[in-house]
Scaffold this motif. Structure first.
Motif, PDB file in Angstrom:
ATOM      1  N   ARG A 211     -32.468 -12.986-125.390  1.00  0.00           N
ATOM      2  CA  ARG A 211     -32.114 -11.919-126.392  1.00  0.00           C
ATOM      3  C   ARG A 211     -31.949 -10.570-125.962  1.00  0.00           C
ATOM      4  NH1 ARG A 211     -35.234 -15.075-129.537  1.00  0.00           N
ATOM      5  NH2 ARG A 211     -36.929 -13.541-129.860  1.00  0.00           N
ATOM      6  N   ASN A 212     -32.303 -10.312-124.862  1.00  0.00           N
ATOM      7  CA  ASN A 212     -32.595  -8.857-124.276  1.00  0.00           C
ATOM      8  C   ASN A 212     -31.005  -8.260-124.094  1.00  0.00           C
ATOM      9  OD1 ASN A 212     -32.961  -6.489-122.489  1.00  0.00           O
ATOM     10  ND2 ASN A 212     -34.686  -7.328-121.999  1.00  0.00           N
TER      11      ASN A 212
ATOM     12  N   TYR B 161     -29.988  -6.116-122.294  1.00  0.00           N
ATOM     13  CA  TYR B 161     -29.740  -5.883-121.007  1.00  0.00           C
ATOM     14  C   TYR B 161     -29.565  -6.847-120.141  1.00  0.00           C
ATOM     15  CZ  TYR B 161     -31.348  -1.325-122.813  1.00  0.00           C
ATOM     16  OH  TYR B 161     -31.639  -0.156-123.616  1.00  0.00           O
ATOM     17  N   LYS B 162     -29.532  -8.160-120.404  1.00  0.00           N
ATOM     18  CA  LYS B 162     -29.678  -9.185-119.589  1.00  0.00           C
ATOM     19  C   LYS B 162     -28.216  -9.407-119.075  1.00  0.00           C
ATOM     20  CE  LYS B 162     -30.215 -14.335-120.006  1.00  0.00           C
ATOM     21  NZ  LYS B 162     -28.802 -14.907-119.450  1.00  0.00           N
ATOM     22  N   ASP B 163     -27.131  -9.310-119.854  1.00  0.00           N
ATOM     23  CA  ASP B 163     -25.804  -9.637-119.303  1.00  0.00           C
ATOM     24  C   ASP B 163     -25.030  -8.336-119.311  1.00  0.00           C
ATOM     25  OD1 ASP B 163     -25.879 -12.563-119.093  1.00  0.00           O
ATOM     26  OD2 ASP B 163     -25.759 -12.493-121.257  1.00  0.00           O
ATOM     27  N   LYS B 164     -25.614  -7.298-119.735  1.00  0.00           N
ATOM     28  CA  LYS B 164     -24.952  -5.886-119.740  1.00  0.00           C
ATOM     29  C   LYS B 164     -26.048  -4.887-119.281  1.00  0.00           C
ATOM     30  CE  LYS B 164     -22.123  -2.957-122.587  1.00  0.00           C
ATOM     31  NZ  LYS B 164     -21.430  -2.491-123.886  1.00  0.00           N
ATOM     32  N   PRO B 165     -25.983  -4.586-117.814  1.00  0.00           N
ATOM     33  CA  PRO B 165     -27.151  -3.640-117.513  1.00  0.00           C
ATOM     34  C   PRO B 165     -26.469  -2.222-117.888  1.00  0.00           C
ATOM     35  CG  PRO B 165     -25.783  -4.417-115.578  1.00  0.00           C
ATOM     36  CD  PRO B 165     -25.512  -5.410-116.951  1.00  0.00           C
ATOM     37  N   PRO B 166     -27.420  -1.278-117.789  1.00  0.00           N
ATOM     38  CA  PRO B 166     -26.968   0.243-118.171  1.00  0.00           C
ATOM     39  C   PRO B 166     -25.897   0.571-117.243  1.00  0.00           C
ATOM     40  CG  PRO B 166     -29.465  -0.065-118.162  1.00  0.00           C
ATOM     41  CD  PRO B 166     -28.884  -1.228-117.540  1.00  0.00           C
ATOM     42  N   ASP B 167     -24.927   1.333-117.776  1.00  0.00           N
ATOM     43  CA  ASP B 167     -23.783   2.009-117.220  1.00  0.00           C
ATOM     44  C   ASP B 167     -24.166   3.346-117.015  1.00  0.00           C
ATOM     45  OD1 ASP B 167     -21.271   3.090-116.493  1.00  0.00           O
ATOM     46  OD2 ASP B 167     -20.107   1.925-117.879  1.00  0.00           O
TER      47      ASP B 167
ATOM     48  N   PRO C  38     -36.195  -2.288-120.314  1.00  0.00           N
ATOM     49  CA  PRO C  38     -35.532  -3.676-120.411  1.00  0.00           C
ATOM     50  C   PRO C  38     -37.072  -4.470-120.088  1.00  0.00           C
ATOM     51  CG  PRO C  38     -34.154  -2.276-118.959  1.00  0.00           C
ATOM     52  CD  PRO C  38     -35.152  -1.456-119.271  1.00  0.00           C
ATOM     53  N   LEU C  39     -38.054  -4.026-119.439  1.00  0.00           N
ATOM     54  CA  LEU C  39     -38.918  -4.946-119.186  1.00  0.00           C
ATOM     55  C   LEU C  39     -39.827  -4.916-120.447  1.00  0.00           C
ATOM     56  CD1 LEU C  39     -40.695  -6.694-117.257  1.00  0.00           C
ATOM     57  CD2 LEU C  39     -42.000  -4.660-116.479  1.00  0.00           C
ATOM     58  N   ARG C  40     -40.144  -3.829-120.991  1.00  0.00           N
ATOM     59  CA  ARG C  40     -40.847  -3.673-122.532  1.00  0.00           C
ATOM     60  C   ARG C  40     -39.918  -4.430-123.542  1.00  0.00           C
ATOM     61  NH1 ARG C  40     -43.331  -1.460-118.240  1.00  0.00           N
ATOM     62  NH2 ARG C  40     -44.944  -0.341-118.947  1.00  0.00           N
ATOM     63  N   LEU C  41     -38.773  -4.463-123.395  1.00  0.00           N
ATOM     64  CA  LEU C  41     -37.886  -5.160-124.555  1.00  0.00           C
ATOM     65  C   LEU C  41     -38.138  -6.773-124.384  1.00  0.00           C
ATOM     66  CD1 LEU C  41     -36.166  -4.487-126.825  1.00  0.00           C
ATOM     67  CD2 LEU C  41     -34.116  -4.644-125.049  1.00  0.00           C
ATOM     68  N   ASN C  42     -38.376  -7.202-123.144  1.00  0.00           N
ATOM     69  CA  ASN C  42     -38.621  -8.555-122.737  1.00  0.00           C
ATOM     70  C   ASN C  42     -40.120  -8.938-123.708  1.00  0.00           C
ATOM     71  OD1 ASN C  42     -36.596  -9.519-121.143  1.00  0.00           O
ATOM     72  ND2 ASN C  42     -37.628  -9.101-119.281  1.00  0.00           N
ATOM     73  N   TYR C  43     -40.957  -8.048-123.759  1.00  0.00           N
ATOM     74  CA  TYR C  43     -42.310  -8.606-124.115  1.00  0.00           C
ATOM     75  C   TYR C  43     -42.172  -8.474-125.789  1.00  0.00           C
ATOM     76  CZ  TYR C  43     -47.492  -8.272-124.630  1.00  0.00           C
ATOM     77  OH  TYR C  43     -48.870  -8.590-124.576  1.00  0.00           O
ATOM     78  N   ILE C  44     -41.396  -7.488-126.274  1.00  0.00           N
ATOM     79  CA  ILE C  44     -41.001  -7.484-127.720  1.00  0.00           C
ATOM     80  C   ILE C  44     -40.694  -8.680-128.066  1.00  0.00           C
ATOM     81  CG2 ILE C  44     -39.681  -6.159-129.601  1.00  0.00           C
ATOM     82  CD1 ILE C  44     -42.024  -4.673-129.089  1.00  0.00           C
ATOM     83  N   HIS C  45     -39.417  -9.095-127.453  1.00  0.00           N
ATOM     84  CA  HIS C  45     -38.915 -10.418-128.135  1.00  0.00           C
ATOM     85  C   HIS C  45     -39.772 -11.546-127.681  1.00  0.00           C
ATOM     86  CE1 HIS C  45     -34.932  -8.521-128.550  1.00  0.00           C
ATOM     87  NE2 HIS C  45     -34.575  -8.449-127.215  1.00  0.00           N
ATOM     88  N   TRP C  46     -40.480 -11.668-126.861  1.00  0.00           N
ATOM     89  CA  TRP C  46     -41.387 -12.667-126.635  1.00  0.00           C
ATOM     90  C   TRP C  46     -42.347 -12.664-127.850  1.00  0.00           C
ATOM     91  CZ3 TRP C  46     -46.604 -13.510-124.335  1.00  0.00           C
ATOM     92  CH2 TRP C  46     -46.895 -14.851-124.219  1.00  0.00           C
ATOM     93  N   VAL C  47     -43.010 -11.503-128.280  1.00  0.00           N
ATOM     94  CA  VAL C  47     -43.821 -11.620-129.543  1.00  0.00           C
ATOM     95  C   VAL C  47     -43.064 -12.043-130.758  1.00  0.00           C
ATOM     96  CG1 VAL C  47     -44.799 -10.230-131.110  1.00  0.00           C
ATOM     97  CG2 VAL C  47     -45.312  -9.849-128.335  1.00  0.00           C
TER      98      VAL C  47
END
Length: 538
Positions: free
Chosen positions: A10-11, A13-19, A80-89
């Protein structure tokens, strides 16, 4: 981003990295930190703290509508890394009823207060954010207030070494759904610089570390820090539904899980966070029996990049030349796929590589190969040796005289190891039953031309599936139709022959075996053989 495929599904940035180009055109404060290469690629210097801070602030503004300030001498988080943690919670606590507010604790929130700001913005979570550093506390409180989040996020200053127990003294009536923590990873300055902890074979970090002392270092490093949280959880138990921590070292995961096992904690799980070339791990545990536990990642990364098959192409002119020679091997079907497949089968039979056709689509042919010996290496050298020995043979005696038995035995092995004459040489009786050789001759022949076992006799039978059904005739030398079940093999692979326009593509997919290099050697041999056959005179 090398590991972006392994980010949380659900991140954003997984399929769409910052432009970077778009962000630079929209935000002047970010534009001054980007550079354009000679190829036109827009990049960022991640060794520059100001550039990293500009990227974090720009992403939070663009994607979440958050405006924050971070001092350069404190930890600058990557979004992006912090967002991974939020989604896991989110996975840990589940959706829950809409009227039940979710409450969490962020241990050591940092100057950015990024976890509470993201959780409150995305999900409306309530947060108790703790901090021991005066500078971080001041910035965190300011960031919450300027984003209008004071009703959802409470930032509190706590004494040094305070984790959960002291922070919850004033909140004795509340049950929290989770706690989060990004603990100090290192035990001392040397470890923080990678002197004692970083493997010498690993490349140096690709980004700068700006964290303050309390943010990156603690007594005993992250291992002892998280053990203190475990100790607090043993006293608080069901005051929190889930306890969680991020880890910077994979080697910390096993001892912490063992500690939880010793303490009898009923629910434990872990996961991985990936961003760019950065890997982090997270551990979570609960004293509730009714919580659903997300499955940990498999040992083999499910989203690991699949290996490409080995392949080579036969252009249309080459296929036409092979088609012209196809009748010489009994191929009457002149379709491109059938012709190339027939030549492959002929070459594999000559090499004593077991093969059989398997079901495939209309526009392709498939062969399953089992190589039990390396018969394709040094083939040209073997052919030269055979020709040289043929030239050195004495001339045949006059008609009517019989050649001495040793003359036949000392002759070279014929090129086709499956011909009846060849089997007569190594001791198999001919129809007349008059020709035998002694044991020494058999050993000499085997040393010259490689092993000639009973499996050789049944290799050609593998090509025709219809001939596999009947049992071997009594007294025959054939073994089982699946020799790989009773003898070791070098490798197995699936070979696909496909049409691409007028050309033919041959692909070899690895299945299992000892060494992929052997399949690479065989692929090269097959390609060279087909090209040589096509270029040889009729």
């Amino acid at each position: 981003m090398a590991l972006s495929k392994s980010m949380h599904p659900r991140n954003r940035y997984k399929d769409k990295p910052p432009d970077f180009a778009y962000l630079a055109s929209k935000y002047p404060e970010f534009q001054q930190h980007v550079h354009t290469s000679l190829t036109g690629r827009v990049g960022l210097n991640f060794k520059d703290p100001e550039a990293v801070r500009a990227l974090t602030c720009t992403l939070l503004k663009e994607d979440f509508g958050l405006t924050i300030e971070i001092p350069l001498e404190r930890l600058i988080p990557t979004v992006p890394l912090r967002l991974n943690y939020i989604h896991w919670v989110e996975d840990l606590i589940g959706a829950g009823p809409s009227d039940a507010p979710r409450r969490g604790i962020d241990i050591g929130t940092g100057a950015s207060c990024i976890y509470p700001l993201l959780g409150a913005t995305m999900n409306g979570w309530f947060f108790l954010a703790t901090e021991v550093d005066n500078v971080c506390f001041s910035y965190a409180k300011k960031n919450v207030e300027q984003n209008g989040m004071s009703d959802l996020i409470k930032v509190v200053k706590v004494p040094q070494k305070t984790l959960l127990m002291d922070a919850l003294k004033e909140e004795s009536a509340l049950i929290y759904d989770f706690c989060m923590c990004n603990p100090p990873f290192f035990a001392n300055q040397l470890e923080a610089k990678g002197v004692n902890s970083r493997n010498s074979r690993r490349p140096p970090p690709s980004s700068v570390n700006t964290g303050g002392v309390t943010e990156i270092m603690a007594e005993g490093g992250e291992l002892e820090f998280v053990k203190r949280i475990i100790h607090d959880s043993l006293q608080l138990k069901k005051r929190l539904r889930w306890y969680s921590c991020m880890l910077g070292k994979k080697c910390s995961l096993a001892p912490l899980k063992e500690e939880l096992r010793k303490q009898g904690v009923p629910k434990v799980t872990h996961t991985e966070f990936c961003q760019g070339r950065t890997m982090r791990w997270a551990l979570a545990w609960s004293f509730y029996e009714d919580v659903s536990v997300p499955s940990p990642p498999s040992k083999k990364r499910k989203l690991e990049k699949a290996r490409k098959p080995l392949s080579f192409s036969l252009l249309l002119p080459t296929v036409k030349l092979l088609r012209a020679r196809a009748p010489s091997i009994g191929c009457t079907t002149l379709g491109s796929l059938s012709v190339v497949t027939a030549w492959l089968e002929k070459t594999l039979s000559d090499l004593r590589v077991l093969h059989k056709r398997v079901p495939s689509g209309r526009a392709e042919r498939s062969l399953f190969l089992t190589a039990v010996e390396n018969s394709w290496i040094h083939v040209r050298q073997k052919r030269r040796d055979q020709r040289r020995q043929l030239r050195e043979l004495p001339r045949a005696p006059p008609c009517g005289d019989r050649a001495a038995p040793h003359t036949v035995e000392s002759g070279p092995q014929p090129e086709n190891p499956e011909s009846p004459e060849n089997y007569a040489i190594v001791g198999v009786e001919s129809e007349k039953g008059k020709s035998e050789v002694n044991e020494d001759s058999v050993v000499a022949q085997a040393a010259h031309s490689g092993p000639l076992t009973q499996e050789v006799l049944c290799n050609t039978q593998e090509v025709d599936p219809d001939k596999q059904e009947g049992p071997p005739t009594p007294g025959s030398s054939m073994t089982s139709n699946s020799p790989s079940a009773s003898q070791p093999f070098l490798f197995k692979c699936l070979t696909n022959v496909k049409l691409e326009g007028g050309d033919v593509i041959v692909q070899m997919h690895w299945v299992e075996g000892l060494n992929r290099d052997l399949m690479n050697q065989l692929c090269t041999y097959l390609k060279n053989t087909l090209l040589r056959l096509a270029s040889s005179p009729l």
